[in-house]
Write an enzyme that holds these catalytic residues in place. Structure first.
Site, PDB file in Angstrom:
ATOM      1  N   TYR A 142      42.866  62.201   7.328  1.00  0.00           N
ATOM      2  CA  TYR A 142      43.950  61.701   8.205  1.00  0.00           C
ATOM      3  C   TYR A 142      43.656  62.096   9.650  1.00  0.00           C
ATOM      4  CZ  TYR A 142      48.609  60.890  10.165  1.00  0.00           C
ATOM      5  OH  TYR A 142      49.647  60.449  10.940  1.00  0.00           O
ATOM      6  N   SER A 180      48.580  60.856  16.572  1.00  0.00           N
ATOM      7  CA  SER A 180      49.253  61.989  15.928  1.00  0.00           C
ATOM      8  C   SER A 180      48.835  63.253  16.674  1.00  0.00           C
ATOM      9  CB  SER A 180      48.776  62.102  14.478  1.00  0.00           C
ATOM     10  OG  SER A 180      49.226  63.309  13.887  1.00  0.00           O
TER      11      SER A 180
HETATM   12  O1  NJP Z   1      55.701  56.071   8.669  1.00  0.00           O
HETATM   13  P1  NJP Z   1      56.443  55.045   7.693  1.00  0.00           P
HETATM   14  P2  NJP Z   1      55.853  56.431  10.224  1.00  0.00           P
HETATM   15  N1  NJP Z   1      49.556  46.768   6.958  1.00  0.00           N
HETATM   16  O2  NJP Z   1      55.792  55.247   6.373  1.00  0.00           O
HETATM   17  C1  NJP Z   1      53.323  50.103   7.607  1.00  0.00           C
HETATM   18  C2  NJP Z   1      52.165  58.024  12.758  1.00  0.00           C
HETATM   19  N2  NJP Z   1      52.656  59.400  12.676  1.00  0.00           N
HETATM   20  O3  NJP Z   1      56.869  55.624  10.891  1.00  0.00           O
HETATM   21  O4  NJP Z   1      53.412  47.495   5.092  1.00  0.00           O
HETATM   22  C3  NJP Z   1      50.663  46.697   7.703  1.00  0.00           C
HETATM   23  O5  NJP Z   1      57.917  55.165   7.807  1.00  0.00           O
HETATM   24  C4  NJP Z   1      54.482  50.263   6.663  1.00  0.00           C
HETATM   25  O6  NJP Z   1      54.973  49.012   6.241  1.00  0.00           O
HETATM   26  P3  NJP Z   1      54.653  48.273   4.842  1.00  0.00           P
HETATM   27  C5  NJP Z   1      51.584  57.479  11.493  1.00  0.00           C
HETATM   28  O7  NJP Z   1      50.272  57.913  11.267  1.00  0.00           O
HETATM   29  C6  NJP Z   1      53.689  59.725  11.887  1.00  0.00           C
HETATM   30  O8  NJP Z   1      55.935  57.894  10.298  1.00  0.00           O
HETATM   31  O9  NJP Z   1      55.841  47.391   4.680  1.00  0.00           O
HETATM   32  N3  NJP Z   1      51.555  47.667   7.791  1.00  0.00           N
HETATM   33  C7  NJP Z   1      55.507  50.907   7.561  1.00  0.00           C
HETATM   34  O10 NJP Z   1      56.209  49.914   8.287  1.00  0.00           O
HETATM   35  C8  NJP Z   1      51.683  55.995  11.744  1.00  0.00           C
HETATM   36  O11 NJP Z   1      50.563  55.545  12.464  1.00  0.00           O
HETATM   37  C9  NJP Z   1      54.100  61.060  11.808  1.00  0.00           C
HETATM   38  O12 NJP Z   1      54.495  49.323   3.807  1.00  0.00           O
HETATM   39  C10 NJP Z   1      51.333  48.774   7.061  1.00  0.00           C
HETATM   40  C11 NJP Z   1      54.673  51.726   8.532  1.00  0.00           C
HETATM   41  O13 NJP Z   1      53.325  51.252   8.413  1.00  0.00           O
HETATM   42  C12 NJP Z   1      52.928  55.867  12.617  1.00  0.00           C
HETATM   43  O14 NJP Z   1      53.243  57.173  13.061  1.00  0.00           O
HETATM   44  C13 NJP Z   1      53.459  62.016  12.547  1.00  0.00           C
HETATM   45  C14 NJP Z   1      50.207  48.928   6.266  1.00  0.00           C
HETATM   46  C15 NJP Z   1      54.716  53.202   8.211  1.00  0.00           C
HETATM   47  O15 NJP Z   1      56.014  53.633   8.303  1.00  0.00           O
HETATM   48  C16 NJP Z   1      54.136  55.284  11.895  1.00  0.00           C
HETATM   49  O16 NJP Z   1      54.398  56.016  10.711  1.00  0.00           O
HETATM   50  C17 NJP Z   1      52.405  61.652  13.327  1.00  0.00           C
HETATM   51  C18 NJP Z   1      49.295  47.859   6.216  1.00  0.00           C
HETATM   52  N4  NJP Z   1      48.184  47.892   5.453  1.00  0.00           N
HETATM   53  C19 NJP Z   1      52.009  60.349  13.408  1.00  0.00           C
HETATM   54  N5  NJP Z   1      50.272  50.143   5.657  1.00  0.00           N
HETATM   55  C20 NJP Z   1      55.205  61.523  10.930  1.00  0.00           C
HETATM   56  N6  NJP Z   1      55.998  60.631  10.364  1.00  0.00           N
HETATM   57  O17 NJP Z   1      55.380  62.742  10.766  1.00  0.00           O
HETATM   58  C21 NJP Z   1      51.400  50.722   6.090  1.00  0.00           C
HETATM   59  O18 NJP Z   1      51.795  62.605  14.025  1.00  0.00           O
HETATM   60  N7  NJP Z   1      52.051  49.907   6.932  1.00  0.00           N
END
Ligand code: NJP
Length: 244
Positions: free
Chosen positions: A150, A137
């Site tokens: 975070y 990030s």
């Molecule tokens: O978020 P979201 P993003 N085990 O909520 C999964 C970084 N980032 O695409 O398990 C396995 O749409 C969850 O799936 P589910 C951020 O820190 C973002 O934005 O089915 N999977 C979903 O597929 C992250 O590292 C922004 O709930 C787990 C996914 O994670 C990355 O981008 C800015 C899980 C999250 O999808 C992707 O996030 C930035 C687990 N225990 C960095 N827990 C931003 N959006 O602004 C969650 O700087 N997931």
């Protein structure tokens, strides 16, 4: 043979967008906890002529991440790219002492990334090729009130990425390491914030800067993979042109 790419957090946001963008040219293994979403993304990819499989995985559990790597190897015979993308962002002020959320962020964002590296690295070292991509990030470079834990997890992801890069380079393992540092992206991650005031604050910020589409981050991932093999695109920061 098309490269085999494992993507964690592929059920929404950046992970899902990356899966759809890479589907034409790569063989994919998609992982997350939500089976219904993984299933529908895989079906969509197959309809368009792509190749993808999924494995339900909680990245905070090392045995499940190891099982994900085994599934990819059993299915396709190798892992060429492993993308540690799963992440959560339950931001809150320190004084609120949301210990469970601190633990969860550390478990998913830091330990999940380490477990992914641990699962993918041995096979890559053996075949002397591979690529690890960690989604960090822009909050790996700065911290603000409410975003302390975070940011800490993303500073850790940055340190892990750079340290791993140095180790595999020193060992001449022929493994590329890429860390991607997005600014505000238009995904569901905001829904992991439990504090109402904090969620409103982040929503306002997201609107003010004009969050970039997750496909922009997917494109950065694709560029990192498609850079000629002798060159690592190591650190990529990308933000909306309006994010100061
Ligand atoms: O978020 P979201 P993003 N085990 O909520 C999964 C970084 N980032 O695409 O398990 C396995 O749409 C969850 O799936 P589910 C951020 O820190 C973002 O934005 O089915 N999977 C979903 O597929 C992250 O590292 C922004 O709930 C787990 C996914 O994670 C990355 O981008 C800015 C899980 C999250 O999808 C992707 O996030 C930035 C687990 N225990 C960095 N827990 C931003 N959006 O602004 C969650 O700087 N997931």
């Amino acid at each position: 043979m098309k490269k085999v790419v494992v993507i964690t957090g592929a059920s929404s946001g950046i992970g899902e967008a990356s899966a759809k963008m890479l589907a034409k040219d790569y063989q994919l293994v998609l992982a997350a906890r939500s089976e219904d979403k993984l299933q529908s993304t895989v079906e969509e990819i197959k309809k368009l002529g792509g190749e993808a499989q999924y494995k339900v995985t909680d990245v905070s559990q090392n045995d499940q991440v190891e099982a994900l790597a085994k599934f990819a190897l059993d299915t396709y015979g190798q892992i060429d790219v492993w993308i540690n993308n799963a992440g959560i962002m339950p931001q809150a002020w320190m004084k609120e002492k949301k210990v469970k959320e601190w633990d969860a962020m550390i478990d998913v964002n830091i330990k999940g990334t380490l477990y992914g590296i641990g699962a993918a690295l041995p096979g890559m070292r053996e075949k002397k090729s591979g690529q690890i991509i960690n989604i960090a990030s822009d909050l790996a470079f700065s911290v603000h009130p409410g975003g302390v834990v975070y940011s800490a997890t993303k500073y850790a992801t940055r340190a892990i990425s750079e340290g791993l890069r140095q180790e595999v380079a020193a060992d001449r393992d022929n493994i590329r390491v890429t860390a991607i540092y997005p600014g505000v992206v238009d995904t569901n991650i905001i829904n992991t914030i439990s504090d109402v005031a904090m969620k409103q604050q982040v929503e306002k910020f997201k609107e003010a800067v004009g969050a970039i589409a997750p496909e922009r981050v997917a494109l950065a991932i694709k560029n990192a993979i498609e850079m000629p093999e002798d060159t690592g695109l190591n650190d990529i920061v990308l933000r909306s042109i309006n994010q100061a």
